[in-house]
Design an enzyme around this catalytic site. Structure first.
Site, short mmCIF file in Angstrom:
data_model
loop_
_atom_site.label_atom_id
_atom_site.label_comp_id
_atom_site.label_asym_id
_atom_site.label_seq_id
_atom_site.Cartn_x
_atom_site.Cartn_y
_atom_site.Cartn_z
N LYS A 179 0.80 -1.24 0.00
CA LYS A 179 0.00 0.00 0.00
C LYS A 179 0.83 1.28 0.00
CE LYS A 179 -3.30 -1.06 -0.69
NZ LYS A 179 -3.53 -1.69 -2.04
N HIS B 9 6.81 -7.43 -2.19
CA HIS B 9 6.70 -6.71 -0.92
C HIS B 9 7.62 -7.33 0.12
CE1 HIS B 9 3.32 -4.49 -2.40
NE2 HIS B 9 2.50 -5.51 -2.45
N SER C 171 -4.70 2.71 4.31
CA SER C 171 -4.86 2.10 2.99
C SER C 171 -4.90 0.56 3.12
CB SER C 171 -3.68 2.52 2.10
OG SER C 171 -3.83 1.99 0.81
P1 A3P Z 1 -5.05 4.66 -0.93
O1 A3P Z 1 -5.68 3.41 -0.43
O2 A3P Z 1 -4.55 5.55 0.17
O3 A3P Z 1 -5.90 5.40 -1.90
P2 A3P Z 1 -0.13 -0.34 -3.74
O4 A3P Z 1 -0.15 -0.19 -5.22
O5 A3P Z 1 1.22 -0.41 -3.14
O6 A3P Z 1 -1.05 -1.41 -3.29
O7 A3P Z 1 -0.71 1.03 -3.13
C1 A3P Z 1 -2.05 1.39 -3.29
C2 A3P Z 1 -2.22 2.82 -2.84
O8 A3P Z 1 -1.64 3.69 -3.82
C3 A3P Z 1 -3.69 3.21 -2.74
O9 A3P Z 1 -3.73 4.24 -1.74
C4 A3P Z 1 -3.93 3.77 -4.13
O10 A3P Z 1 -5.08 4.59 -4.24
C5 A3P Z 1 -2.64 4.57 -4.34
N1 A3P Z 1 -2.37 4.85 -5.75
C6 A3P Z 1 -2.44 4.01 -6.80
N2 A3P Z 1 -2.16 4.66 -7.94
C7 A3P Z 1 -1.90 5.93 -7.60
C8 A3P Z 1 -1.56 7.11 -8.34
N3 A3P Z 1 -1.44 7.09 -9.65
N4 A3P Z 1 -1.36 8.26 -7.67
C9 A3P Z 1 -1.49 8.30 -6.31
N5 A3P Z 1 -1.82 7.22 -5.55
C10 A3P Z 1 -2.01 6.06 -6.19
#
Ligand code: A3P
Length: 295
Positions: free
Chosen positions: A48, A108, A138
């Site tokens: 996340k 991860h 998140s």
């Molecule tokens: P939130 O749940 O706070 O919205 P991962 O890809 O490591 O699983 O992380 C997911 C998190 O990154 C989520 O956060 C998601 O919304 C955010 N995320 C994904 N794409 C993004 C982007 N282009 N810009 C900003 N945040 C992004």
């Protein structure tokens, strides 16, 4: 033969002292023995922290910002996740074996669990760190929608589990501290989610330089635009809506949820924040790692 439903909502399983997603833990020898290639680029994060975002950016950087090329496949195929396995459905390792070089490898894993072969081949790695409180929020929402993880329970209980490292991949503190330290002796580009939000072009430029790509301003702007939260949220190739909803149920919480820095303020109570800060101070003392928390 095991099927996906055998691994849904199971308790985490310990792998070398690290709580692991049950479905992934059964496959561990294969993960340990994974053969890297010297030109593999590893994208490492605590869950996340912006993994999907940086994955799409790196893919675009390597393809000179070509939007059409970025649409060639789903993010899960362009950047397979090393330890990911769902019986009868998907294996990150199998996917990686058939991926042509240079491969992008998502993981991860904490340092100690990363297959040795990546160190032996001196593979380049990109680490993205995100502030702990936003990660906790998140992750809680992710655990609500991702049936491969145990149910998170109440937020109150979850935040305790997160602080204690009783979540998949273990302690956030140990993860970020040890990867931060490792960059002293290994080619690791260490990025922050918050910097990517504040100045995406500058951070994309860092990625390009690290990968020895010389991209002009126009290409960098194109990558910024294509990988903005709004664009990625609506892009079915990267927003995880292609995963069967038995595994990821977006009606519980969308994968592309808010994409901001500071959402923790909408979730932490004053008491939870105070306790978190105290534990944070203890866990992070002795590390030079600093996060921007002025949001
Ligand atoms: P939130 O749940 O706070 O919205 P991962 O890809 O490591 O699983 O992380 C997911 C998190 O990154 C989520 O956060 C998601 O919304 C955010 N995320 C994904 N794409 C993004 C982007 N282009 N810009 C900003 N945040 C992004």
């Amino acid at each position: 033969m095991a099927s996906p439903k055998d691994v849904l909502r199971k308790s985490l399983k310990m792998v070398h002292g690290c709580p692991m997603v049950y479905a992934f833990a059964n496959n561990w020898e294969e993960v340990e023995q994974f053969r890297s290639r010297p030109d593999d680029i590893v994208i490492v994060t605590y869950p996340k922290s912006g993994t999907t975002w940086v994955s799409e950016i790196v893919d675009m950087v390597l393809n000179d910002g070509d939007v059409e090329k970025s649409k060639r496949d789903f993010i899960t195929a362009k950047v397979p996740m090393l330890e990911m396995t769902v019986p009868g459905v998907f294996s990150g390792i199998e996917q990686l074996k058939k991926t042509p070089s240079p491969r992008l490898v998502k993981t991860h894993l904490p340092i100690d669990l990363l297959p040795k072969s990546f160190w032996e081949n001196n593979c380049k790695m990109i680490y993205v760190a995100r502030n702990a409180k936003d990660v906790a929020v998140s992750y809680y929402h992710f655990d609500l929608m991702n049936n491969l993880h145990p149910l998170p329970g109440t937020w109150e209980k979850y935040v305790e589990n997160f602080m204690a490292g009783n979540v998949a991949y273990g302690s956030w503190f140990n993860h970020v501290k040890s990867w931060w330290k490792k960059k002293e002796e290994h080619p690791i580009l260490f990025l922050y989610y918050e910097d990517m939000k504040e100045n995406p072009k500058q951070e994309i430029k860092k990625i390009a330089t690290f990968l020895e790509k010389n991209l002009n301003d126009e290409i960098l702007d194109k990558i910024v635009y294509h990988t903005s939260f709004g664009m990625m949220k609506d892009n079915p190739l990267v927003n995880y809506t292609h995963i069967p909803n038995t595994v990821m149920d977006h009606s519980k919480s969308p994968f592309m949820r808010k994409g901001v820095a500071g959402d923790w303020k909408n979730h932490f109570t004053v008491a939870q924040n105070k306790k978190f800060d105290a534990i944070y101070g203890k866990e992070m003392s002795g590390s030079t790692l600093q996060f921007h928390t002025d949001f």
